[in-house]
Design a protein around this motif. Sequence first.
Motif, PDB file in Angstrom:
ATOM      1  N   ASP A  25      -5.033 -22.411 -13.916  1.00  0.00           N
ATOM      2  CA  ASP A  25      -5.104 -22.813 -12.494  1.00  0.00           C
ATOM      3  C   ASP A  25      -4.192 -23.980 -11.928  1.00  0.00           C
ATOM      4  N   ILE A  26      -3.949 -23.622 -10.712  1.00  0.00           N
ATOM      5  CA  ILE A  26      -2.862 -24.339 -10.080  1.00  0.00           C
ATOM      6  C   ILE A  26      -3.563 -25.587  -9.295  1.00  0.00           C
ATOM      7  N   ILE A  27      -3.069 -26.860  -9.640  1.00  0.00           N
ATOM      8  CA  ILE A  27      -3.368 -28.097  -9.102  1.00  0.00           C
ATOM      9  C   ILE A  27      -2.044 -28.653  -8.331  1.00  0.00           C
ATOM     10  N   GLU A  28      -2.805 -29.160  -7.018  1.00  0.00           N
ATOM     11  CA  GLU A  28      -1.441 -29.483  -6.251  1.00  0.00           C
ATOM     12  C   GLU A  28      -1.937 -31.052  -6.083  1.00  0.00           C
ATOM     13  N   MET A  29      -0.929 -31.978  -6.391  1.00  0.00           N
ATOM     14  CA  MET A  29      -1.064 -33.642  -6.173  1.00  0.00           C
ATOM     15  C   MET A  29      -0.383 -33.915  -5.370  1.00  0.00           C
ATOM     16  N   VAL A  30      -0.582 -34.972  -4.613  1.00  0.00           N
ATOM     17  CA  VAL A  30       0.365 -35.709  -3.594  1.00  0.00           C
ATOM     18  C   VAL A  30       0.912 -37.213  -4.051  1.00  0.00           C
ATOM     19  N   GLY A  31       2.199 -37.037  -4.488  1.00  0.00           N
ATOM     20  CA  GLY A  31       2.903 -38.345  -4.991  1.00  0.00           C
ATOM     21  C   GLY A  31       2.664 -39.246  -4.044  1.00  0.00           C
ATOM     22  N   GLU A  32       3.061 -40.564  -4.256  1.00  0.00           N
ATOM     23  CA  GLU A  32       3.233 -41.829  -3.485  1.00  0.00           C
ATOM     24  C   GLU A  32       4.017 -41.584  -2.475  1.00  0.00           C
ATOM     25  N   ASP A  33       5.151 -40.834  -2.604  1.00  0.00           N
ATOM     26  CA  ASP A  33       6.087 -40.572  -1.479  1.00  0.00           C
ATOM     27  C   ASP A  33       5.384 -39.506  -0.239  1.00  0.00           C
ATOM     28  N   GLY A  34       4.408 -38.938  -0.767  1.00  0.00           N
ATOM     29  CA  GLY A  34       3.572 -38.240   0.401  1.00  0.00           C
ATOM     30  C   GLY A  34       3.946 -36.867   0.009  1.00  0.00           C
ATOM     31  N   SER A  38       3.029 -29.078  -7.395  1.00  0.00           N
ATOM     32  CA  SER A  38       2.142 -27.882  -7.719  1.00  0.00           C
ATOM     33  C   SER A  38       2.369 -28.235  -9.419  1.00  0.00           C
ATOM     34  N   PHE A  39       1.400 -27.966 -10.058  1.00  0.00           N
ATOM     35  CA  PHE A  39       1.292 -28.120 -11.454  1.00  0.00           C
ATOM     36  C   PHE A  39       0.352 -26.968 -11.807  1.00  0.00           C
ATOM     37  N   ILE A  40       0.591 -26.443 -13.157  1.00  0.00           N
ATOM     38  CA  ILE A  40      -0.171 -25.484 -13.932  1.00  0.00           C
ATOM     39  C   ILE A  40      -1.043 -26.300 -14.743  1.00  0.00           C
ATOM     40  N   PHE A  41      -2.598 -26.142 -14.721  1.00  0.00           N
ATOM     41  CA  PHE A  41      -3.433 -26.667 -15.793  1.00  0.00           C
ATOM     42  C   PHE A  41      -3.388 -25.882 -16.830  1.00  0.00           C
ATOM     43  N   VAL A  42      -3.113 -26.612 -17.877  1.00  0.00           N
ATOM     44  CA  VAL A  42      -3.063 -26.122 -19.398  1.00  0.00           C
ATOM     45  C   VAL A  42      -4.303 -26.450 -20.329  1.00  0.00           C
ATOM     46  N   ASP A  43      -4.735 -27.670 -20.097  1.00  0.00           N
ATOM     47  CA  ASP A  43      -5.999 -28.268 -20.917  1.00  0.00           C
ATOM     48  C   ASP A  43      -6.325 -29.590 -20.592  1.00  0.00           C
ATOM     49  N   ALA A  44      -7.463 -30.155 -21.067  1.00  0.00           N
ATOM     50  CA  ALA A  44      -7.650 -31.552 -21.091  1.00  0.00           C
ATOM     51  C   ALA A  44      -8.003 -31.986 -22.437  1.00  0.00           C
ATOM     52  N   LEU A  45      -7.525 -33.029 -22.776  1.00  0.00           N
ATOM     53  CA  LEU A  45      -8.027 -33.614 -23.877  1.00  0.00           C
ATOM     54  C   LEU A  45      -8.217 -35.395 -23.937  1.00  0.00           C
ATOM     55  N   GLU A  46      -9.080 -35.512 -24.890  1.00  0.00           N
ATOM     56  CA  GLU A  46      -9.588 -36.995 -24.910  1.00  0.00           C
ATOM     57  C   GLU A  46      -8.687 -37.525 -26.014  1.00  0.00           C
ATOM     58  N   ALA A  56       1.766 -28.079 -16.648  1.00  0.00           N
ATOM     59  CA  ALA A  56       2.999 -27.657 -16.751  1.00  0.00           C
ATOM     60  C   ALA A  56       3.575 -27.281 -15.447  1.00  0.00           C
ATOM     61  N   GLU A  57       4.845 -27.539 -15.250  1.00  0.00           N
ATOM     62  CA  GLU A  57       5.600 -27.192 -14.054  1.00  0.00           C
ATOM     63  C   GLU A  57       5.626 -25.698 -13.854  1.00  0.00           C
ATOM     64  N   GLU A  59       7.829 -23.598 -13.028  1.00  0.00           N
ATOM     65  CA  GLU A  59       9.019 -22.911 -13.447  1.00  0.00           C
ATOM     66  C   GLU A  59       9.384 -23.079 -14.745  1.00  0.00           C
ATOM     67  N   GLU A  60       8.559 -23.884 -15.531  1.00  0.00           N
ATOM     68  CA  GLU A  60       8.837 -24.134 -17.048  1.00  0.00           C
ATOM     69  C   GLU A  60       7.537 -23.983 -17.830  1.00  0.00           C
ATOM     70  N   ASP A  61       7.460 -22.698 -18.300  1.00  0.00           N
ATOM     71  CA  ASP A  61       6.079 -22.326 -18.672  1.00  0.00           C
ATOM     72  C   ASP A  61       5.900 -22.832 -20.304  1.00  0.00           C
ATOM     73  N   ASP A  62       6.883 -23.196 -20.776  1.00  0.00           N
ATOM     74  CA  ASP A  62       6.855 -23.924 -22.424  1.00  0.00           C
ATOM     75  C   ASP A  62       6.762 -25.221 -22.463  1.00  0.00           C
ATOM     76  N   ALA A  63       7.255 -26.038 -21.258  1.00  0.00           N
ATOM     77  CA  ALA A  63       7.112 -27.439 -21.319  1.00  0.00           C
ATOM     78  C   ALA A  63       5.899 -28.109 -20.618  1.00  0.00           C
ATOM     79  N   VAL A  64       4.977 -28.758 -21.604  1.00  0.00           N
ATOM     80  CA  VAL A  64       3.829 -29.286 -21.304  1.00  0.00           C
ATOM     81  C   VAL A  64       3.994 -30.813 -20.970  1.00  0.00           C
ATOM     82  N   PHE A  65       3.303 -31.375 -20.267  1.00  0.00           N
ATOM     83  CA  PHE A  65       3.275 -32.936 -20.334  1.00  0.00           C
ATOM     84  C   PHE A  65       2.045 -33.559 -19.999  1.00  0.00           C
ATOM     85  N   PHE A  66       1.708 -34.898 -19.898  1.00  0.00           N
ATOM     86  CA  PHE A  66       0.332 -35.289 -19.905  1.00  0.00           C
ATOM     87  C   PHE A  66       0.162 -36.552 -18.868  1.00  0.00           C
TER      88      PHE A  66
END
Length: 103
Positions: A25-34, A38-46, A56-57, A59-66
């Motif tokens: 799923d594509i998630i669009e977020m608005v940063g503090e700069d307005g 867009s990011f790709i949702f990979v998973d949610a963890l607790e 993930a961004e 353009e970068e399929d393999d790079a995941v950030f949290f």
Amino acid sequence: MSDEMINNPEGFDPEEDPNALTEGDIIEMVGEDGETVSFIFVDALEYEGDVYLALAEPEEDDAVFFLKIEQDEDGNDVYNAPDEELEDILFQRFTEMRGKEEE
């Protein structure tokens, strides 16, 4: 991704039900700069009672950030990047979790 907070897009409440999103799923977020990002949702963890989104961004399929889901003083959802040490822990748990799903 920096440690800047990103505002929750309207109508998106992953803390209430992080499984409502599906991988890819594509998630669009608005940063503090307005600016909309867009990011790709990979998973949610607790981890230790906090919910983190694995993203993930496009353009970068393999790079995941949290991003950790939190609320500001006005009750608005915000997302913060964990520090490097916690990000390493989350990445290890994420890869373990993904490995179990493939078995």
